[in-house]
Design an enzyme around this catalytic site. Structure first.
Site, PDB file in Angstrom:
ATOM      1  CE  LYS A 184      -3.693   2.581   0.175  1.00 10.90           C
ATOM      2  NZ  LYS A 184      -3.414   3.837   0.766  1.00 10.90           N
ATOM      3  CD  GLU A 191      -2.664   8.123  -3.778  1.00  9.53           C
ATOM      4  OE1 GLU A 191      -3.189   7.009  -3.620  1.00  9.53           O
ATOM      5  OE2 GLU A 191      -2.672   8.991  -2.890  1.00  9.53           O
TER       6      GLU A 191
HETATM    7  C1  6PG Z   1      -5.880   5.596  -1.154  1.00  9.13           C
HETATM    8  C2  6PG Z   1      -5.153   6.851  -0.799  1.00  9.13           C
HETATM    9  C3  6PG Z   1      -5.363   7.179   0.632  1.00  9.13           C
HETATM   10  C4  6PG Z   1      -4.999   8.605   0.952  1.00  9.13           C
HETATM   11  C5  6PG Z   1      -3.538   8.846   0.932  1.00  9.13           C
HETATM   12  C6  6PG Z   1      -3.224  10.273   0.669  1.00  9.13           C
HETATM   13  O1  6PG Z   1      -5.229   4.706  -1.652  1.00  9.13           O
HETATM   14  O2  6PG Z   1      -7.088   5.543  -0.931  1.00  9.13           O
HETATM   15  O3  6PG Z   1      -3.792   6.704  -1.052  1.00  9.13           O
HETATM   16  O4  6PG Z   1      -4.726   6.222   1.400  1.00  9.13           O
HETATM   17  O5  6PG Z   1      -5.611   9.444   0.060  1.00  9.13           O
HETATM   18  O6  6PG Z   1      -3.067   8.486   2.181  1.00  9.13           O
HETATM   19  O7  6PG Z   1      -2.055  10.533   1.270  1.00  9.13           O
HETATM   20  P1  6PG Z   1      -1.466  11.975   1.373  1.00  9.13           P
HETATM   21  O8  6PG Z   1      -2.354  12.720   2.334  1.00  9.13           O
HETATM   22  O9  6PG Z   1      -0.107  11.734   1.892  1.00  9.13           O
HETATM   23  O10 6PG Z   1      -1.536  12.565   0.007  1.00  9.13           O
END
Ligand code: 6PG
Length: 466
Positions: A184, A191
């Site tokens: 993850k 991401e």
């Molecule tokens: C997901 C996202 C989620 C969250 C991130 C954002 O997969 O659903 O990644 O886990 O949006 O943690 O992280 P930041 O706040 O560090 O951008």
């Protein structure tokens, strides 16, 4: 009252959505929360699903209301709160019970918690959950790390609530202890890189091409119908359509240009470096968010150094090809970190399966992941996506556009840290003989460190001081 099959502790956005998703799929779900007031609110909003929800205010009642061996999902902030809850609940549990941490936790802590709880024969699962609130409610992608015993307990619930790609549930048991949380973390690293690239493309069009936000949104919407299709492209297109109800300006124009981060992107970079890798696109994306937070410095620097940028000749085909190249390279860097960690921690990760469970439900879902899962199904050198024949071919076709775009951006004074990083990595990796010979000569010269010599074993020294 019959006992519940699973417990959910933590009724914040994600915990509530997952509990409702489970209840909707017919599971009996015990729920509780640190602030007891939230429990009745949650139940009041659950409507007809209330019949499958078992609210408890006391931790003891919550635990004793579960069938054994118990399965308890914690959806609470990672870090210290998780340790506090483990300490509180562990004395109430029995051998064979499973605790799941469904937050974005540091996988090193997950490994330590698993080892500590294993001494009491309590199983600890680190589970990555992706897809935000909407995903959690109607189908997330879930990355599970833990024992086979826990997976056997959890499998049916998780498969029932997961997103599906052509009928295949986007969840799997990926390995022991920290494997799920690590996968993850890298998901989030990818991401970050993809989001940064999208922001860079937006910047080139907006400030180099004078496109309006709506026009850029329409381009992203067109891309979302072809091979660049992805959730992040889709939602970017959507956000660019909106006008601010207060001022009538494009919504994106009233949003401050500083982006926060909670840690997963940084962890991906730190772990990559620790494992002797460099995910420079993810690093660029993490760094760009940090620079974005230095708003005052940037405002001062624009005055002191000048913020001029040249107009750019941009055509859609070049932009699309450059984006394709850079997206492949971003995923490739992510899978390289996974491969390095898998080797280090003995996880035996199945990269093809990881790509499969990312095809729906999660934030980085994209058309490309289907090709990636197929590439891993063929005989591919461990984690090296850039060597997959189909990707080597697409890269050969699209990298010239990336080169053209990065060159134009750099010449015009437009910052493209993630795209430039991608290109530097690609150009480094495609040279069988690079320039580290010079580093070795320097090290030997100043510190007598020795170097390996081509075609000869052992450590050697140069004739520098003879
Ligand atoms: C997901 C996202 C989620 C969250 C991130 C954002 O997969 O659903 O990644 O886990 O949006 O943690 O992280 P930041 O706040 O560090 O951008």
């Amino acid at each position: 009252m019959p006992k519940a099959q699973i417990g959910v502790y933590g009724l914040g956005t994600m915990g509530s959505a997952l509990a409702l998703n489970m209840a909707e799929k017919g599971f009996q779900v015990a729920v509780t929360n640190r602030e007891a007031g939230w429990i009745s609110e949650f139940i009041a909003e659950a409507g007809s699903l209330e019949k499958n929800l078992h609210p408890h205010e006391l931790l003891e009642d919550f635990v004793s209301g579960l069938t054994t061996p118990r399965v308890i999902l914690f959806m609470i902030p990672s870090g210290r709160p998780m340790d506090i809850m483990i300490d509180a609940i562990a004395p109430l549990l029995e051998p064979g019970d499973t605790i799941i941490d469904g937050g974005n936790a540091d996988f090193h802590r997950t490994r330590a918690r698993s080892a500590a709880l294993a001494e009491q024969d309590i199983h600890f699962v680190g589970m990555g959950v992706s897809g935000g609130e909407e995903g959690a409610r109607h189908g997330p992608s879930m990355m599970v790390g833990g024992t086979g015993h826990s997976w056997a307990q959890l499998r049916d619930v998780l498969r029932a609530i997961a997103a599906r790609f052509e009928g295949d549930p986007c969840v799997d048991h990926l390995g022991p202890d920290g494997a799920g949380h690590f996968v993850k973390t890298v998901h989030n690293g990818i991401e970050y890189a993809d989001m940064q690239v999208i922001a860079e493309i937006y910047g080139l069009l907006r400030y180099g091409g004078s496109w309006t936000p709506a026009e850029i949104g329409q381009l992203f919407a067109r891309w979302d119908e072809g091979r660049l299709k992805s959730y992040l492209v889709e939602i970017t297109a959507r956000t660019l359509e909106f006008a601010d109800p207060e001022t009538g300006h494009p919504m994106v124009d009233v949003i401050k240009d500083t982006a926060g981060q909670k840690g997963t992107g940084r962890w991906s970079v730190v772990e990559a470096v620790r494992l002797g890798q460099s995910a420079n696109m993810i690093e660029a994306a993490v760094g760009a968010r940090s620079w974005s937070s230095e708003k005052d410095t940037r405002v001062a620097a624009q005055k002191a150094l000048g913020g001029g940028r040249l107009a750019l000749e941009l055509d859609e085909g070049t932009l699309a090809d450059a984006f394709m190249a850079v997206r492949i390279l971003g995923y490739a860097q992510g899978f390289r970190i996974l491969a390095a960690a898998s080797e280090e921690y003995g996880w035996n990760l199945d990269y093809g399966r990881i790509a499969e469970i990312w095809r729906a439900g999660c934030i980085i879902r994209s058309a490309l992941l289907d090709d990636i899962s197929e590439a891993f199904a063929a005989d591919l050198p461990e984690g090296q996506l850039i060597l997959a024949p189909r990707f080597a071919e697409v890269l050969a076709e699209t990298v010239p556009a990336l080169r053209k775009l990065v060159a134009a951006a750099v010449t015009g004074g437009h910052a493209v840290p993630a795209m430039a990083a991608a290109l530097s990595w690609y150009d480094t990796m495609r040279q069988g003989y690079g320039t580290a010979n010079i580093i070795q000569a320097q090290r030997d010269f100043f510190g007598y460190h020795g170097f390996e010599r081509l075609g000869q074993d052992g450590a050697h020294h140069g004739p520098w001081w003879e």
